[in-house]
Design a protein around this motif. Structure first.
Motif, mmCIF file in Angstrom:
data_model
loop_
_atom_site.group_PDB
_atom_site.id
_atom_site.type_symbol
_atom_site.label_atom_id
_atom_site.label_comp_id
_atom_site.label_asym_id
_atom_site.label_seq_id
_atom_site.Cartn_x
_atom_site.Cartn_y
_atom_site.Cartn_z
ATOM 1 N N ILE A 57 25.682 17.292 5.335
ATOM 2 C CA ILE A 57 24.991 16.276 4.547
ATOM 3 C C ILE A 57 25.627 16.235 3.167
ATOM 4 O O ILE A 57 25.724 17.257 2.489
ATOM 5 N N ARG A 82 25.416 21.495 3.185
ATOM 6 C CA ARG A 82 24.610 20.514 2.457
ATOM 7 C C ARG A 82 25.136 20.437 1.025
ATOM 8 O O ARG A 82 25.086 21.423 0.291
ATOM 9 N N VAL A 131 25.201 25.770 1.076
ATOM 10 C CA VAL A 131 24.350 24.851 0.314
ATOM 11 C C VAL A 131 24.898 24.814 -1.114
ATOM 12 O O VAL A 131 24.962 25.841 -1.784
#
Length: 156
Positions: free
Chosen positions: A60, A78, A96
């Motif tokens: 993402i 992410r 992340v």
């Protein structure tokens, strides 16, 4: 930034990136060297991905993030809003990266690592698998970092 639009739809600015809207999924941005790079919106999150960057379909990339050419982002990563990932950086699986972080050119972030808000990773730096870097930290150019689960740096 002061912007104006020409008759051809080109957006001109006095400083910073200059954008030309090409279509609803592509944007051309001129860099500081006068080169035009084509970015596409990523399907998951709508961040801008440069031509030549590889982003796994399950990653993402949130809106406002820029991924430059040569970058590789692995499965499940992410990337937060406003993150800038410079050319040839490697982002491992399940990483992340919090909003407004900056990953320098050629840097590598190991699988499962967490990078805090506004954290800067220098050029060609290495962050070990599973590391936790807090908000507003800086990793220097060519530095190698490993942390425990609490974010305390380990001896390298």
């Amino acid at each position: 930034m002061n912007l104006r639009t020409t008759a051809l739809g080109k957006v001109l600015g006095t400083n910073g990136p200059v954008e030309e809207i090409v279509g609803k999924n592509y944007v051309d941005i001129e860099n500081d060297h006068g080169e035009t790079l084509r970015y596409r919106k990523h399907a998951n999150g709508r961040g801008l991905i440069a031509h030549g960057a590889k982003v796994h379909p399950t990653a993402i990339v949130e809106a406002g993030a820029y991924v430059e050419p040569g970058v590789q982002i692995a499965a499940g990563a992410r990337i937060g809003r406003g993150v800038w990932i410079e050319s040839d950086a490697l982002i491992g699986p399940e990483v992340v990266v919090a909003p407004h972080a900056h990953i320098g050119p050629g840097a590598a972030i190991g699988a499962g690592s967490k990078i805090g808000i506004r954290t800067v990773i220098g050029a060609h730096a290495r962050v070990a698998v599973g590391s936790l870097l807090g908000d507003d930290e800086t990793v220097g150019e060519n530095e190698r970092v490993a942390t425990d689960r609490r974010g305390l740096r380990l001896a390298a």
